[in-house]
Design an enzyme around this catalytic site. Structure first.
Site: not given
Length: 210
Positions: A13, A88, A123, A156, A167
């Site tokens: 996104k 969300r 990532r 992260r 998640r």
């Protein structure tokens, strides 16, 4: 054009929002970046949000909607905007409607959980400016260094494998129902994940009629 980008954590996104931002000449409103700025600056909202973010949990609605409403009142949002990372939950979507925040289109990026886990392992983000990279798909020009500000890239905590699984569970339970919510309103456009970032961008622009 007022857009929402929906998709699981790691669906791309943020990357797609940056590309659309340039193509459509409208700002991206990334909840993650706004919240991370608040965390970095140690604001009361930031400190509240930090405890939730570190645990891979959702930040409370009133914090999110307040931050978003303030941001959308700024002059650069007059021609439209792209919301990335909010709503969300159905409750957040309803709160946005109540706040008079409307949308022209909701784009849902479709990608499998397996691909997400593989993707998020690679990532890297810049803690200074919030830019996002991937060691394979979108590498920085210099390894470990942000192209935009020269900051040192990090992985992260919420991209660690155990957190990613947690998640994804939260996404399927809390966020995926938004697809039906926006489909009922005639706003939903699903875009299947493509082999490259560029191909996914083209697929999004096609469903937007651009």
């Amino acid at each position: 054009m007022k857009l929402i980008l929906l998709g699981a954590p790691g669906a791309g996104k943020g990357t797609q929002a940056d590309i659309l931002c340039e193509k459509l000449d409208i700002p991206t409103i990334s909840t993650g970046n706004i919240l991370r700025a608040a965390v970095k600056n140690g604001t009361p909202t930031g400190l509240k949000a930090k405890a939730f973010m570190d645990a891979g949990q959702l930040v409370p609605d009133e914090v999110i909607i307040g931050i978003i409403s303030e941001r959308l009142e700024e002059p650069d949002c007059a021609k439209g905007y792209i919301l990335d990372g909010v709503p969300r939950t159905i409750a957040q979507a309803e709160a946005l409607e109540k706040a008079g925040i409307a949308f022209d289109c909701v784009v849902s990026l479709e990608i499998s959980d397996e691909e997400i886990c593989e993707r998020m392992g690679g990532r890297r983000v810049c803690p200074d400016c919030g830019a996002s990279y991937h060691v394979v798909a979108v590498p920085p020009k210099a390894e470990g260094v942000c192209d935009k500000c020269g900051g040192k890239l990090i992985q992260r905590k919420d991209d660690a494998p155990e957190t990613v699984k947690s998640r994804l569970e939260v996404y399927h339970k809390e966020t995926e129902p938004l697809k039906a919510f926006y489909a009922e309103r005639g706003l939903l456009k699903a875009v299947e994940n493509q082999p490259t970032v560029e191909a996914t961008s083209q697929a999004i622009l096609r469903v937007l009629g651009r």
